[in-house]
Write a protein that holds these residues in place. Structure first.
Motif, mmCIF file in Angstrom:
data_model
loop_
_atom_site.group_PDB
_atom_site.id
_atom_site.type_symbol
_atom_site.label_atom_id
_atom_site.label_comp_id
_atom_site.label_asym_id
_atom_site.label_seq_id
_atom_site.Cartn_x
_atom_site.Cartn_y
_atom_site.Cartn_z
ATOM 1 N N ARG A 62 -17.404 -51.611 -30.350
ATOM 2 C CA ARG A 62 -17.459 -51.120 -31.730
ATOM 3 C C ARG A 62 -18.032 -52.154 -32.689
ATOM 4 O O ARG A 62 -18.207 -51.872 -33.867
ATOM 5 C CB ARG A 62 -16.066 -50.686 -32.206
ATOM 6 C CG ARG A 62 -15.524 -49.443 -31.499
ATOM 7 C CD ARG A 62 -14.322 -48.896 -32.221
ATOM 8 N NE ARG A 62 -14.674 -48.405 -33.546
ATOM 9 C CZ ARG A 62 -13.775 -48.151 -34.509
ATOM 10 N NH1 ARG A 62 -12.493 -48.383 -34.303
ATOM 11 N NH2 ARG A 62 -14.173 -47.691 -35.685
ATOM 12 N N HIS A 119 -16.752 -55.112 -33.924
ATOM 13 C CA HIS A 119 -15.763 -55.358 -34.979
ATOM 14 C C HIS A 119 -16.245 -56.351 -36.019
ATOM 15 O O HIS A 119 -16.179 -56.089 -37.226
ATOM 16 C CB HIS A 119 -14.453 -55.844 -34.351
ATOM 17 C CG HIS A 119 -13.426 -56.260 -35.365
ATOM 18 N ND1 HIS A 119 -13.377 -57.534 -35.917
ATOM 19 C CD2 HIS A 119 -12.432 -55.558 -35.970
ATOM 20 C CE1 HIS A 119 -12.399 -57.598 -36.794
ATOM 21 N NE2 HIS A 119 -11.805 -56.422 -36.846
ATOM 22 N N ASP A 153 -14.050 -50.757 -43.029
ATOM 23 C CA ASP A 153 -14.859 -50.869 -41.818
ATOM 24 C C ASP A 153 -14.751 -49.649 -40.915
ATOM 25 O O ASP A 153 -15.606 -49.427 -40.061
ATOM 26 C CB ASP A 153 -14.532 -52.146 -41.048
ATOM 27 C CG ASP A 153 -13.104 -52.191 -40.522
ATOM 28 O OD1 ASP A 153 -12.310 -51.281 -40.836
ATOM 29 O OD2 ASP A 153 -12.773 -53.146 -39.799
ATOM 30 N N ASP A 154 -13.700 -48.824 -41.096
ATOM 31 C CA ASP A 154 -13.594 -47.614 -40.274
ATOM 32 C C ASP A 154 -14.494 -46.491 -40.771
ATOM 33 O O ASP A 154 -14.495 -45.397 -40.217
ATOM 34 C CB ASP A 154 -12.141 -47.138 -40.168
ATOM 35 C CG ASP A 154 -11.538 -46.721 -41.506
ATOM 36 O OD1 ASP A 154 -12.235 -46.815 -42.550
ATOM 37 O OD2 ASP A 154 -10.361 -46.304 -41.510
ATOM 38 N N GLN A 155 -15.286 -46.779 -41.817
ATOM 39 C CA GLN A 155 -16.297 -45.817 -42.279
ATOM 40 C C GLN A 155 -17.701 -46.217 -41.836
ATOM 41 O O GLN A 155 -18.688 -45.644 -42.295
ATOM 42 C CB GLN A 155 -16.247 -45.693 -43.804
ATOM 43 C CG GLN A 155 -14.998 -45.008 -44.320
ATOM 44 C CD GLN A 155 -15.050 -44.773 -45.819
ATOM 45 O OE1 GLN A 155 -14.193 -45.240 -46.567
ATOM 46 N NE2 GLN A 155 -16.046 -44.032 -46.274
ATOM 47 N N THR A 180 -14.152 -41.246 -43.284
ATOM 48 C CA THR A 180 -13.374 -41.689 -42.128
ATOM 49 C C THR A 180 -13.314 -40.619 -41.042
ATOM 50 O O THR A 180 -13.478 -40.919 -39.845
ATOM 51 C CB THR A 180 -11.952 -42.073 -42.557
ATOM 52 O OG1 THR A 180 -12.019 -43.087 -43.570
ATOM 53 C CG2 THR A 180 -11.152 -42.591 -41.379
ATOM 54 N N GLN A 212 -14.828 -41.073 -37.269
ATOM 55 C CA GLN A 212 -14.021 -40.952 -36.061
ATOM 56 C C GLN A 212 -14.646 -39.972 -35.078
ATOM 57 O O GLN A 212 -14.633 -40.197 -33.859
ATOM 58 C CB GLN A 212 -12.603 -40.514 -36.431
ATOM 59 C CG GLN A 212 -11.794 -41.589 -37.134
ATOM 60 C CD GLN A 212 -10.441 -41.081 -37.594
ATOM 61 O OE1 GLN A 212 -10.174 -39.876 -37.629
ATOM 62 N NE2 GLN A 212 -9.560 -42.011 -37.961
ATOM 63 N N GLU A 220 -17.563 -41.661 -33.380
ATOM 64 C CA GLU A 220 -17.100 -42.630 -32.392
ATOM 65 C C GLU A 220 -16.704 -41.945 -31.086
ATOM 66 O O GLU A 220 -16.860 -42.507 -29.995
ATOM 67 C CB GLU A 220 -15.920 -43.431 -32.934
ATOM 68 C CG GLU A 220 -16.278 -44.426 -34.029
ATOM 69 C CD GLU A 220 -17.040 -45.639 -33.507
ATOM 70 O OE1 GLU A 220 -17.284 -45.724 -32.285
ATOM 71 O OE2 GLU A 220 -17.387 -46.500 -34.325
#
Length: 375
Positions: free
Chosen positions: A67, A69, A83-85, A240, A244, A247
């Motif tokens: 991913r 990070h 960061d999850d966007q 988000t 997800q 991902e």
């Protein structure tokens, strides 16, 4: 037993990239080609990125952080987003395809501008999904008509801003009107691959639309002004829930150890981007002046390329220029049957292109080589 390829796949014309210099040299048996076909940064990558690639080379026997990070965190800090966007891609082109895989089906289709980046249409067709093409107006996206073209079956709208291959853009007012009109269930994908070249006041930053809660995915890449086309890395920013979903579809390890390291170093080299933008603007002006002096028509651009109209068919012009050592991109596949796309090169590369155009033009198009040299 004969394998049956699905009909919707058989209907897809394969994407034809700009011819690599190595291939041209093999085919014609000559050296010193000038490649102005793929909108690459002729100045190359940041020296910091090159150092990071060398430093990371000893780790290529290990899989990358799938991913990414650390890179996503660096991007999140810069973009002022969680960061999850952020979703990394093998270039933004892979993200175009991931979005199609995630949201399209035979019942759920997409709206795409005709004569825009051809990979949008290919991604939609590969899913067997309905595709609605909306013509450009004055070589730019018609956002009002694109919004009107959406119905209950529309899942995605792909918008290139600026547009490839015309080099045009759509301003903030048009985007605001578009978002007021677009149905709530439609996800809009704004591809900003060339945004770093744009120097006009009303060019919209669609991250602002994301922050306002609009249903948007913003695609960006490090292949253009950052000079990392060979690294194949880009990213998407979105809500988000959408991130997800992407991902879940994204292939693991889709961005390499070297690519992630190069971008993390590149993000700190703002001077390289600034000098690349300045050089591009200067050379755009030279090309515009010299093409105009020769009576050659082209579409005004905010990017690092021109759509140039030729007196002969685009494929014929491409082959003729290839014979003179210049690689450009014929635009027949985009419906511009008498045009080629020409990337901005270095000063000497642009001079060689103009010299080749003089050789093709003859007569009134002839110019002394020294007439377009600029100190």
């Amino acid at each position: 037993m004969k394998i049956r390829v699905p009909d919707h796949i058989l209907e897809i014309a394969p994407y034809v990239p700009g011819k690599p210099i190595e291939e041209a040299e093999r085919q014609l048996g000559v050296r010193q080609f000038v490649k102005l076909a793929s909108n690459e940064n002729p100045l190359g990558p940041s020296p910091r990125a090159l150092k990071a690639i060398r430093d990371a080379a000893g780790r290529v026997h290990r899989y990358p952080d799938s991913r990414g990070h650390d890179l996503r965190q660096a991007l999140a800090d810069r973009l002022r987003l969680p960061d999850d966007q952020i979703v990394l891609g093998n270039g933004s082109t892979e993200l175009v395809e991931i979005l199609a895989k995630t949201f399209l089906s035979k019942e759920r289709g997409a709206v795409v501008a005709d004569q825009s980046f051809i990979m949008y249409s290919i991604a939609v067709k590969s899913m067997g999904a309905p595709l609605r093409l909306v013509p450009l107006v004055d070589h730019r996206h018609d956002l009002e008509t694109m919004a009107t073209a959406c119905d209950d079956t529309t899942a995605l709208v792909y918008i290139a801003n600026p547009n490839n291959p015309t080099g045009t853009y759509v301003g903030r007012a048009a985007f605001d009107a578009y978002f007021r009109r677009i149905p709530a269930h439609v996800l809009t994908i704004v591809d900003e691959a060339y945004r770093d070249y744009v120097e006009v006041a009303d060019y919209p930053d669609c991250l602002d639309d994301l922050r306002k809660g609009r249903n948007v995915v913003v695609l960006r890449t490090f292949s253009k002004i950052h000079g990392l086309a060979g690294m194949r890395i880009g990213y998407a920013t979105t809500g988000t829930e959408v991130a997800q979903a992407l991902e879940g579809v994204r292939s693991p390890f889709n961005t390499s150890v070297l690519a992630q390291a190069a971008v993390r170093a590149d993000l700190d080299d703002i001077d390289h981007v600034a000098s690349s933008r300045e050089d591009n603007g200067s050379e755009l002006a030279v090309l515009a002046r010299e093409l105009s002096r020769r009576g050659i028509k082209f579409v005004p651009t905010v990017d690092n390329f021109y759509l140039v109209f030729m007196p002969r068919k685009g494929e014929e012009a491409y082959q003729a220029l290839l014979g003179l050592g210049i690689i450009v991109r014929p635009m027949d596949a985009y419906g511009f049957t008498h045009a080629v796309r020409v990337s901005v090169g270095t000063r000497r590369e642009n001079e060689r292109f103009l010299e080749a155009m003089d050789q093709l033009g003859g007569g009134s198009m002839k110019r002394s080589r020294n007439t377009y040299r600029v100190s």
